[in-house]
Design a protein around this motif. Structure first.
Motif, PDB file in Angstrom:
ATOM      1  N   GLY A 168       0.817  -1.212   0.000  1.00 30.67           N
ATOM      2  CA  GLY A 168       0.000   0.000   0.000  1.00 30.67           C
ATOM      3  C   GLY A 168       0.847   1.256   0.000  1.00 30.67           C
ATOM      4  N   ALA A 169       1.895   1.269   0.841  1.00 32.31           N
ATOM      5  CA  ALA A 169       2.799   2.422   0.894  1.00 32.31           C
ATOM      6  C   ALA A 169       3.580   2.563  -0.404  1.00 32.31           C
ATOM      7  N   ALA A 170       3.992   1.436  -0.997  1.00 27.54           N
ATOM      8  CA  ALA A 170       4.767   1.476  -2.242  1.00 27.54           C
ATOM      9  C   ALA A 170       3.958   2.087  -3.377  1.00 27.54           C
ATOM     10  N   LEU A 171       2.679   1.743  -3.462  1.00 19.80           N
ATOM     11  CA  LEU A 171       1.827   2.286  -4.529  1.00 19.80           C
ATOM     12  C   LEU A 171       1.638   3.791  -4.352  1.00 19.80           C
ATOM     13  N   LEU A 203       3.598   5.858  -2.677  1.00 25.38           N
ATOM     14  CA  LEU A 203       4.894   6.508  -2.863  1.00 25.38           C
ATOM     15  C   LEU A 203       5.241   6.633  -4.341  1.00 25.38           C
ATOM     16  N   LEU A 204       4.892   5.615  -5.119  1.00 25.37           N
ATOM     17  CA  LEU A 204       5.144   5.679  -6.563  1.00 25.37           C
ATOM     18  C   LEU A 204       4.357   6.831  -7.193  1.00 25.37           C
ATOM     19  N   GLY A 205       3.109   7.010  -6.754  1.00 25.21           N
ATOM     20  CA  GLY A 205       2.321   8.134  -7.249  1.00 25.21           C
ATOM     21  C   GLY A 205       2.955   9.464  -6.901  1.00 25.21           C
ATOM     22  N   LEU A 206       3.481   9.581  -5.670  1.00 28.48           N
ATOM     23  CA  LEU A 206       4.137  10.822  -5.239  1.00 28.48           C
ATOM     24  C   LEU A 206       5.413  11.089  -6.037  1.00 28.48           C
ATOM     25  N   ILE A 207       6.121  10.040  -6.452  1.00 26.67           N
ATOM     26  CA  ILE A 207       7.348  10.205  -7.234  1.00 26.67           C
ATOM     27  C   ILE A 207       7.034  10.580  -8.682  1.00 26.67           C
ATOM     28  N   LEU A 208       6.027   9.924  -9.276  1.00 27.16           N
ATOM     29  CA  LEU A 208       5.690  10.187 -10.686  1.00 27.16           C
ATOM     30  C   LEU A 208       5.097  11.579 -10.883  1.00 27.16           C
ATOM     31  N   ASP A 209       4.415  12.100  -9.841  1.00 32.78           N
ATOM     32  CA  ASP A 209       3.758  13.410  -9.958  1.00 32.78           C
ATOM     33  C   ASP A 209       4.734  14.520 -10.359  1.00 32.78           C
ATOM     34  N   PRO A 210       5.790  14.800  -9.593  1.00 38.63           N
ATOM     35  CA  PRO A 210       6.688  15.890  -9.988  1.00 38.63           C
ATOM     36  C   PRO A 210       7.523  15.570 -11.241  1.00 38.63           C
ATOM     37  N   LEU A 211       7.714  14.284 -11.534  1.00 34.67           N
ATOM     38  CA  LEU A 211       8.526  13.910 -12.700  1.00 34.67           C
ATOM     39  C   LEU A 211       7.817  14.203 -14.016  1.00 34.67           C
ATOM     40  N   ILE A 216      -6.893   3.035  -1.551  1.00 34.63           N
ATOM     41  CA  ILE A 216      -6.672   4.480  -1.658  1.00 34.63           C
ATOM     42  C   ILE A 216      -5.363   4.778  -2.382  1.00 34.63           C
ATOM     43  N   ALA A 217      -4.291   4.068  -1.999  1.00 33.33           N
ATOM     44  CA  ALA A 217      -2.981   4.303  -2.619  1.00 33.33           C
ATOM     45  C   ALA A 217      -3.011   3.962  -4.109  1.00 33.33           C
ATOM     46  N   ALA A 218      -3.644   2.837  -4.445  1.00 30.13           N
ATOM     47  CA  ALA A 218      -3.721   2.446  -5.855  1.00 30.13           C
ATOM     48  C   ALA A 218      -4.607   3.403  -6.648  1.00 30.13           C
ATOM     49  N   SER A 219      -5.671   3.906  -6.025  1.00 29.04           N
ATOM     50  CA  SER A 219      -6.546   4.875  -6.710  1.00 29.04           C
ATOM     51  C   SER A 219      -5.782   6.166  -7.007  1.00 29.04           C
ATOM     52  N   PHE A 220      -4.973   6.636  -6.044  1.00 29.07           N
ATOM     53  CA  PHE A 220      -4.167   7.839  -6.278  1.00 29.07           C
ATOM     54  C   PHE A 220      -3.134   7.586  -7.379  1.00 29.07           C
ATOM     55  N   LEU A 221      -2.500   6.403  -7.358  1.00 28.75           N
ATOM     56  CA  LEU A 221      -1.529   6.070  -8.398  1.00 28.75           C
ATOM     57  C   LEU A 221      -2.195   6.037  -9.769  1.00 28.75           C
ATOM     58  N   ASN A 222      -3.389   5.418  -9.845  1.00 29.20           N
ATOM     59  CA  ASN A 222      -4.110   5.376 -11.119  1.00 29.20           C
ATOM     60  C   ASN A 222      -4.486   6.779 -11.588  1.00 29.20           C
ATOM     61  N   PHE A 223      -4.848   7.667 -10.643  1.00 32.14           N
ATOM     62  CA  PHE A 223      -5.166   9.053 -10.985  1.00 32.14           C
ATOM     63  C   PHE A 223      -3.941   9.757 -11.575  1.00 32.14           C
TER      64      PHE A 223
END
Length: 427
Positions: free
Chosen positions: A20-23, A25-33, A284-291
């Motif tokens: 859950g944390a990994a998903l 965190l991946l969303g948080l990393i991809l956002d600024p990139l 929630i984490a996967a939904s944010f990553l998908n967003f």
């Protein structure tokens, strides 16, 4: 972009960060990139919209149903009845493992709860009756996977939410493949014990009088199944309301078995809260990553890359099977579903596959992930119930049942009505 996201995900999971944390965190990393706008500001809205779904209330209720049944003494009675009816087959109590798992699956909706409940009762029988340990353990791990296919299934609810598919139709579609897969598991045991009769242990003798008397112990799980599923198709309840009815029925059963105590209730509620918190963190984490993936164009790029290959529907299905087989070796089943289905389902549906049929195929493939190393949850559950021995025995014993799952996928591919007949007739 696709390669970066995939590598980052594998690295995060590889360094043992919880899924859950990994998903998230991946969303948080991809956002600024890759995003021009700060997508993290939408995290609250994404979390709220994900949770603010009436159908999702069914998840903690179905978990609660499994937790109460787990502590009600139902499993011991059910297993003893199954052993009397099925132990004459080659493989003896291994068929009771699968039969009891099938019945418990039809009430709990959870693979882990099914494997843990039946395994607790069954494992002491290995040495008592001289069974082949790996095959016996494999039958427990595989039988537990039926919990996410036979209704009421938590995973089918999540698939329905992610694809906007009818959960009642998905439940209908899962009945024939679910019980068919149980028969395939039993056939696997029979074939193994015909080849190696010594694997089947000593026979358990039972009279017809004993078998008929044991039917009273099979009535409670069937009653819960018809209460939950029957209320949905009678038009009396939504899936969420049916889950609440199931919890009420389980509490009445626990009271009848004199297991309904404050301690039992506290343990059931604590177990429900822990499991629900874990599931909802992943959701929630996967939904944010998908967003983030959709907003940055990653989803469209991946879809175009796949559709641009010009593959036929048959080849796409084969790629889907290989994709989930590989991914299942590294990801937990729920996070795998939530992360991949928003990408996979539109592609497969656009190629002409029925969304209800596709849901059943994906669930069967996800079931295989539960018993494939290195992160198959049911392997760890069964191993944790043993007094001694390493994981290798559980893994080796599960492999024949993985093969049976791929036989079921092939049957669904050649005979789609295995999944679609009941929704068409009764839906």
């Amino acid at each position: 972009m696709i390669a970066t996201a995939l590598i980052l995900l594998l690295v995060l999971i590889g360094i043992s960060i919880p899924v859950g944390a990994a998903l998230g965190l991946l969303g948080l990393i991809l956002d600024p990139l890759y995003s021009m706008l700060p997508l993290t500001r939408a995290m609250g809205e994404v979390s709220w919209s994900t949770n603010n779904e009436f159908l999702m209330v069914a998840i903690p209720l179905f978990i609660m149903l499994g937790e109460v049944l787990l502590r009600s003494g139902l499993a011991e009675r059910m297993y003893s009845a199954m052993s009397l009816w099925l132990s004459w087959l080659p493989g003896g109590l291994m068929h009771a493992n699968i039969g009891a798992s099938t019945l418990f699956s039809a009430t709990s909706g959870s693979s882990v709860a099914t494997a843990a409940t039946v395994g607790t009762v069954a494992i002491p029988q290995i040495k008592k009756y001289g069974y082949n340990e790996p095959l016996f353990l494999g039958s427990l791990a595989a039988g537990g996977t039926l919990g996410i296919l036979i209704p009421p299934s938590i995973n089918l609810v999540i698939y329905g939410v992610l694809t906007n598919s009818s959960v009642p139709k998905l439940y209908l579609a899962g009945i024939i493949p679910g019980f068919g897969l149980a028969l395939l598991f039993m056939l696997t045991v029979i074939m193994a014990c015909i080849v190696k009769p010594s694997w089947g242990g000593r026979k358990i003798e039972a009279s017809w009088g004993q078998r008929l008397a044991s039917l009273v112990h099979l009535a409670p799980p069937m009653g819960i199944f018809f209460l939950v599923v029957g209320s949905i198709y009678a038009g009396l309840a939504t899936p969420t309301e049916a889950a609440a009815l199931g919890v009420l029925g389980a509490l009445i059963l626990a009271a009848c078995f004199r297991r309904l105590t404050w301690t039992m209730l506290r343990e059931a509620i604590e177990g429900t809260m822990k499991s629900t918190a874990m599931i909802m963190l992943i959701v929630i984490a996967a939904s944010f990553l998908n967003f983030v993936m959709s907003a940055t164009g990653l989803t469209d790029a991946l879809t175009q890359s796949i559709t641009g290959l010009g593959l036929s529907p048959g080849w796409m299905l084969l790629i889907l099977v290989i994709f989930y087989l590989i991914l299942g070796c590294f990801m937990e089943t729920l996070s795998m579903m939530i992360t991949t289905i928003p990408i996979v389902a539109p592609i497969m549906i656009a190629m002409g596959y029925d969304p209800i049929w596709l849901g059943i195929v994906i669930i069967v493939l996800v079931e295989a992930a539960l018993i494939t190393p290195p992160v198959g949850l049911n392997l760890f559950v069964v191993q944790s119930l043993r007094k001694s021995g390493n994981m290798t025995a559980v893994i080796l014993g599960s492999l024949p049942f993985v093969a049976a799952m791929f036989v079921m996928v092939a049957l669904l591919a050649f005979f789609p009505d295995l999944a679609l007949w009941m929704p068409r007739v009764f839906g």
